[in-house]
Design a protein around this motif. Structure first.
Motif, PDB file in Angstrom:
ATOM      1  N   PRO A   1      75.234  36.276  57.315  1.00 30.16           N
ATOM      2  CA  PRO A   1      74.623  37.280  56.433  1.00 30.16           C
ATOM      3  C   PRO A   1      75.630  37.899  55.469  1.00 30.16           C
ATOM      4  CG  PRO A   1      73.813  37.549  58.670  1.00 30.16           C
ATOM      5  CD  PRO A   1      74.911  36.519  58.733  1.00 30.16           C
ATOM      6  N   ALA A   2      76.866  38.112  55.920  1.00 31.49           N
ATOM      7  CA  ALA A   2      77.880  38.680  55.029  1.00 31.49           C
ATOM      8  C   ALA A   2      78.194  37.716  53.893  1.00 31.49           C
ATOM      9  CB  ALA A   2      79.146  39.000  55.824  1.00 31.49           C
ATOM     10  N   PHE A   3      78.298  36.425  54.212  1.00 29.31           N
ATOM     11  CA  PHE A   3      78.567  35.429  53.175  1.00 29.31           C
ATOM     12  C   PHE A   3      77.401  35.354  52.189  1.00 29.31           C
ATOM     13  CE2 PHE A   3      78.405  31.142  51.446  1.00 29.31           C
ATOM     14  CZ  PHE A   3      79.703  30.978  50.979  1.00 29.31           C
ATOM     15  N   GLN A   4      76.188  35.370  52.687  1.00 29.64           N
ATOM     16  CA  GLN A   4      75.016  35.329  51.809  1.00 29.64           C
ATOM     17  C   GLN A   4      74.979  36.540  50.893  1.00 29.64           C
ATOM     18  OE1 GLN A   4      71.732  34.997  54.523  1.00 29.64           O
ATOM     19  NE2 GLN A   4      72.181  32.875  55.072  1.00 29.64           N
ATOM     20  N   LEU A   5      75.399  37.690  51.402  1.00 25.03           N
ATOM     21  CA  LEU A   5      75.451  38.909  50.589  1.00 25.03           C
ATOM     22  C   LEU A   5      76.451  38.741  49.446  1.00 25.03           C
ATOM     23  CD1 LEU A   5      74.562  41.967  50.436  1.00 25.03           C
ATOM     24  CD2 LEU A   5      76.628  42.451  51.750  1.00 25.03           C
ATOM     25  N   ILE A   6      77.634  38.204  49.761  1.00 20.56           N
ATOM     26  CA  ILE A   6      78.661  37.966  48.742  1.00 20.56           C
ATOM     27  C   ILE A   6      78.150  36.975  47.707  1.00 20.56           C
ATOM     28  CG2 ILE A   6      80.962  37.014  48.339  1.00 20.56           C
ATOM     29  CD1 ILE A   6      80.977  39.753  49.714  1.00 20.56           C
ATOM     30  N   LEU A   7      77.513  35.925  48.167  1.00 22.85           N
ATOM     31  CA  LEU A   7      77.015  34.892  47.263  1.00 22.85           C
ATOM     32  C   LEU A   7      75.968  35.446  46.307  1.00 22.85           C
ATOM     33  CD1 LEU A   7      77.119  31.907  46.509  1.00 22.85           C
ATOM     34  CD2 LEU A   7      75.371  31.470  48.246  1.00 22.85           C
ATOM     35  N   ARG A   8      75.066  36.264  46.817  1.00 24.17           N
ATOM     36  CA  ARG A   8      74.031  36.859  45.956  1.00 24.17           C
ATOM     37  C   ARG A   8      74.656  37.764  44.895  1.00 24.17           C
ATOM     38  NH1 ARG A   8      71.198  37.477  50.869  1.00 24.17           N
ATOM     39  NH2 ARG A   8      71.792  39.682  50.970  1.00 24.17           N
ATOM     40  N   ALA A   9      75.673  38.497  45.276  1.00 21.05           N
ATOM     41  CA  ALA A   9      76.310  39.413  44.335  1.00 21.05           C
ATOM     42  C   ALA A   9      77.040  38.674  43.221  1.00 21.05           C
ATOM     43  CB  ALA A   9      77.282  40.331  45.080  1.00 21.05           C
TER      44      ALA A   9
END
Length: 297
Positions: free
Chosen positions: A284-292
């Motif tokens: 989830p942390a990686f997905q958050l970074i990717l979306r940003a």
């Protein structure tokens, strides 16, 4: 398998990957002497020499390399499964490690990720600035950021920046004294400032294109540097022409201190992309970074 045996295997793999007890100890948060004792205990239990130690480095023996090749996918699978459990958390958490160039770090990553860290205090971020191309799997980064044309084909690549252009520029006083090149071939008559590449140490061949056909030109001049800021300043001082990505030059072009030539020979190319292995299950942390970071026109 006993619980401490699993820890010994993890310790050995860290030393094998880092090729150093010091770096491995820092990675694992333990002391060098404790780590050395752990690996020695594993070697005694297996009755095999796993590492060759010298005063300068540490390298695996044949048996050690075979053991490391067995352990890597197993531990990667464990890590991926643990990451998938994080999806059950109410909020993203954990460390995301990125490798990138300096310009992408300061101009793209940090401006977009600063508010992410402020909003998600349980997310940790490591931004490692490197000029060289990094093997993100070997060095255990979650993702890398590089120009789109540099991304390996077996990686998932997500666009995080606009298209870029290589621009050939000079100061107005230089053009007044020496004229303007009309084609890339005319550069042989000009004083050109060479860029020495930081990776292999060779000189950058100025890249052009016309009607879909690439044309690379080896230029000559009084000055060569591996530092872009030095090259830009020399160009501003009228010491010659330079060819660099447009983001290094745009402010000087806007204020008239530099002027671009050969623009018809300089089409855009893919800008920055974030890339990562397709086999990796995103936390989830990686997905958050990717979306940003995902680029939106």
């Amino acid at each position: 398998m006993k619980r401490d045996e699993l820890g010994d295997l993890m310790a050995f793999l860290a030393v094998c990957e880092e090729r150093s007890f010091t770096r491995a100890a820092a990675r694992l948060g333990t002391s060098q002497s404790s780590l050395s004792h752990t690996v020695k205990r594993l070697e005694e239990r297996l009755d095999l020499r796993l590492l060759t130690r010298t005063t300068r480095n540490v390298s695996p023996t044949l048996a050690g390399e075979q053991l490391a090749e067995t352990l890597r996918p197993a531990f990667d699978d464990i890590e991926a499964r643990l990451s998938s459990l994080n999806e059950m958390r109410a909020k993203p958490a954990g460390l995301v490690r990125l490798t990138t160039s300096r310009h992408a770090a300061t101009e793209i990553l940090w401006p977009r990720l600063n508010p992410v860290l402020a909003e998600h205090p349980d997310v940790e971020l490591e931004i490692n600035v490197e000029q060289r191309m990094v093997d993100i799997v070997e060095e255990r980064f979650d993702a890398g950021v590089r120009l789109g044309e540099s991304v390996e084909k077996d990686m998932i690549a997500v666009r995080i920046g606009p298209d870029l252009r290589m621009l050939t520029v000079g100061a107005p006083e230089y053009f007044a004294a020496h004229g303007r090149p009309e084609t890339p071939h005319d550069l042989t008559e000009h004083n050109c400032i060479n860029l020495r590449l930081p990776t292999l140490g060779g000189l950058y061949a100025w890249e052009y294109e016309r009607d879909g056909k690439p044309l690379n030109v080896r230029v000559e001049g009084q000055l060569t540097s591996n530092d872009v800021d030095v090259i830009v300043q020399a160009c501003l001082d009228g010491r010659g022409l330079c060819c660099l990505p447009d983001y290094h030059l745009n402010s000087h072009l806007q204020d008239g201190r530099l002027e671009a030539v050969l623009k018809d020979f300089s089409p855009p190319f893919p800008g920055y992309h974030m890339y990562y292995p397709s086999r990796r299950q995103a936390s989830p942390a990686f997905q958050l970074i990717l979306r940003a970071l995902r680029y939106r026109d």
